[in-house]
Scaffold this active site. Structure first.
Site, mmCIF file in Angstrom:
data_model
loop_
_atom_site.group_PDB
_atom_site.id
_atom_site.type_symbol
_atom_site.label_atom_id
_atom_site.label_comp_id
_atom_site.label_asym_id
_atom_site.label_seq_id
_atom_site.Cartn_x
_atom_site.Cartn_y
_atom_site.Cartn_z
ATOM 1 N N LYS A 295 -14.238 -0.491 -3.594
ATOM 2 C CA LYS A 295 -15.312 -0.162 -2.647
ATOM 3 C C LYS A 295 -16.449 0.545 -3.375
ATOM 4 O O LYS A 295 -17.615 0.260 -3.141
ATOM 5 C CB LYS A 295 -14.781 0.765 -1.542
ATOM 6 C CG LYS A 295 -13.838 0.090 -0.574
ATOM 7 C CD LYS A 295 -13.521 1.039 0.569
ATOM 8 C CE LYS A 295 -12.360 0.552 1.390
ATOM 9 N NZ LYS A 295 -11.821 1.570 2.273
ATOM 10 N N HIS B 295 8.529 -26.641 -1.855
ATOM 11 C CA HIS B 295 7.886 -27.794 -2.502
ATOM 12 C C HIS B 295 6.657 -27.372 -3.299
ATOM 13 O O HIS B 295 5.873 -28.217 -3.712
ATOM 14 C CB HIS B 295 7.534 -28.842 -1.445
ATOM 15 C CG HIS B 295 8.772 -29.394 -0.774
ATOM 16 N ND1 HIS B 295 9.330 -30.603 -1.113
ATOM 17 C CD2 HIS B 295 9.578 -28.853 0.172
ATOM 18 C CE1 HIS B 295 10.414 -30.797 -0.375
ATOM 19 N NE2 HIS B 295 10.594 -29.748 0.416
ATOM 20 N N GLU C 67 0.820 -1.215 0.000
ATOM 21 C CA GLU C 67 0.000 0.000 0.000
ATOM 22 C C GLU C 67 0.851 1.261 0.000
ATOM 23 O O GLU C 67 0.398 2.309 -0.437
ATOM 24 C CB GLU C 67 -0.917 0.028 1.243
ATOM 25 C CG GLU C 67 -2.215 -0.735 1.035
ATOM 26 C CD GLU C 67 -3.259 -0.480 2.117
ATOM 27 O OE1 GLU C 67 -4.337 -1.056 1.996
ATOM 28 O OE2 GLU C 67 -3.000 0.267 3.086
HETATM 29 O O1 PA5 Z 1 -3.662 0.932 5.769
HETATM 30 C C1 PA5 Z 1 -4.816 1.306 5.641
HETATM 31 O O2 PA5 Z 1 -5.121 2.486 5.809
HETATM 32 C C2 PA5 Z 1 -5.936 0.344 5.304
HETATM 33 O O3 PA5 Z 1 -5.500 -0.920 5.013
HETATM 34 C C3 PA5 Z 1 -6.899 0.262 6.466
HETATM 35 O O4 PA5 Z 1 -6.191 -0.148 7.592
HETATM 36 C C4 PA5 Z 1 -8.044 -0.689 6.201
HETATM 37 O O5 PA5 Z 1 -8.667 -0.361 5.000
HETATM 38 C C5 PA5 Z 1 -9.053 -0.631 7.332
HETATM 39 O O6 PA5 Z 1 -9.542 0.653 7.473
HETATM 40 P P1 PA5 Z 1 -10.327 1.115 8.751
HETATM 41 O O7 PA5 Z 1 -9.462 0.972 9.910
HETATM 42 O O8 PA5 Z 1 -10.705 2.542 8.481
HETATM 43 O O9 PA5 Z 1 -11.554 0.234 8.854
#
Ligand code: PA5
Length: 442
Positions: free
Chosen positions: A419, A305, A284
């Site tokens: 989303k 393996h 990310e």
């Molecule tokens: O790193 C990030 O920002 C995302 O992976 C969030 O952690 C994930 O989408 C969960 O989001 P939230 O904590 O708002 O539910």
């Protein structure tokens, strides 16, 4: 402290090129250090190791002790992405791999997928347990945890009554915004804050990671102390800085050798989830603007393996980072057998870990011969302190590496695309135009 060994890259890169990339990494280190880069309003994670107040840790312990007094033997931790991977990774690393904890609650994770079967089976376990829940969402609006929480909340309320439910549910969310904030205020839940300036994937050392780890019975002070040691080690501005070395080499391999996939390899299944946490952190943070190293993972020797053939012999776009553990926490010797029918007596008297180490060395040599550069990171053993070291080391290295790559390490614009489509398909109010658009495509 996390040690870096780059000998497995020596035959692939020139010394002069590495030196040049170290200089570039040091410039990226400057940006992170001076807090002048893109996303600099998300640098709160830097002060967590030494800035977390003792009073907060005592509050975690108060939750742990109050649930112990209620006889809680199952804690369901609800969250997804950065709101679950850190705690899951720590518990997978620290828990016994086969025996359920005694005198401590079992911690399971929900709300990290939308599988009905997963949720139904988690509720089967809840039915036969004494349950509490930690619900975590920084935005407070994420669908996966919201769906799971609605079901778990209903279960807890119908079993224990609304008043007691409020003592069995803890929310971790934003200080002011989001549906979870409104809900937890209204229902009177004990709640903890995800600081505004800490992004999800950098939040393991906030209540997001520390509360579940503490409730599971582990030492979060030791974890923060380990993170503080790592912070010290990565705060030096020179080529001995392990985060600078790691960032420099992976960027050189990516840009200079065109290797686009980094496999984080462990030889210890306890660390399989550490690799899941790492994949989110680097994926990310770096995968944007058409750039980035794809973070993959493998647990050896198991995956030798299955993936071994590809790594040795397939498309040459891979490099490996091996996360080595110097000392196992347990010892198992291979015995001698007078019959020797399995022909293993040549290993009699050896530790199993010796075989693992030789497998690691043999793999290193084979993969180098196969054109796969290998970086090595090592920790002394697996415990709360070294996990804290790893968390902070990787976070700092990720910030440096992403700035070196030329991207903002702290945003994640690409996560929204699925989303939007999902909400349109689920007919979420406000998404009518998107629903029409999407239906035309189907
Ligand atoms: O790193 C990030 O920002 C995302 O992976 C969030 O952690 C994930 O989408 C969960 O989001 P939230 O904590 O708002 O539910």
């Amino acid at each position: 402290m996390v040690k870096v060994n780059l000998s497995g890259c020596a035959s692939f890169v020139k010394d002069a090129d590495f030196k040049e990339y170290v200089q570039k990494a040091l410039k990226a280190w400057d940006v992170l250090d001076a807090e002048t880069g893109a996303g600099n309003d998300f640098l709160g994670w830097k002060s967590l190791p030494d800035g977390t107040p003792e009073s907060l840790l005592c509050e975690f312990e108060a939750v742990r002790d109050s649930w112990k007094a209620l006889g809680v033997n199952l804690v369901i931790v609800i969250g997804i992405g950065g709101s679950y991977l850190g705690a899951r990774c720590a518990l997978e690393a620290l828990n016994h791999q086969f025996i359920l904890p005694e005198g401590k609650p079992r911690v399971v994770f929900g709300g990290n997928n939308l599988s009905e079967e997963y949720l139904a089976e988690m509720m089967d376990l809840a039915e036969r347990s004494n349950v509490a829940c930690i619900v975590i969402s920084k935005s407070g609006t994420t669908t996966e945890p919201a769906v799971a929480f609605r079901i778990v909340k209903e279960h807890i309320e119908s079993r224990y009554g609304k008043e007691e439910a409020a003592t069995r549910i803890v929310a971790i969310t934003d200080a002011a915004r989001g549906a979870l904030k409104t809900l937890s205020t209204q229902e009177g839940y004990r709640s903890f804050i995800v600081p505004d300036n800490v992004g999800g994937r950098f939040s393991v050392l906030t209540p997001v990671g520390l509360l579940p780890i503490c409730v599971a019975g582990y030492d979060v002070r030791a974890m923060l102390a380990g993170a503080a040691e790592a912070k010290k080690a990565v705060s030096v501005r020179n080529e001995s800085n392990p985060a600078v070395q790691y960032a420099a080499m992976r960027n050189l391999i990516y840009a200079g050798l065109g290797k686009k996939v980094e496999i984080l390899v462990t030889f210890n299944p306890r660390l399989t989830y550490l690799a899941e946490w790492w994949k989110q952190l680097f994926g990310e943070s770096e995968g944007k603007d058409g750039k980035g190293i794809y973070p993959a993972s493998a647990t050896f020797t198991t995956d030798l393996h299955s993936l071994g053939q590809f790594i040795q012999d397939g498309d040459r776009t891979l490099f490996e980072t091996v996360l080595k553990v110097e000392k196992p926490n347990r010892s198992v010797l291979i015995g001698s057998d007078p019959q020797n029918l399995d022909q293993l007596n040549y290993l009699a008297g050896q530790h199993v870990e010796h075989c693992n180490a030789m497998a690691a060395l043999g793999t290193k040599l084979a993969h180098i011969d196969g054109g796969v550069p290998q970086l090595e990171l090592s920790i002394e053993k697996i415990d709360e302190r070294t996990l804290g070291e790893l968390f902070y080391f990787f976070e700092a290295a990720c910030g440096i590496s992403a700035y070196q790559l030329g991207v903002n390490p702290f945003n994640q614009p690409g996560v929204e695309a699925y989303k939007k489509n999902m909400f349109a398909l689920l007919r979420k109010p406000g998404y009518e135009a998107a629903t029409e658009e999407i239906l035309k495509r189907l």
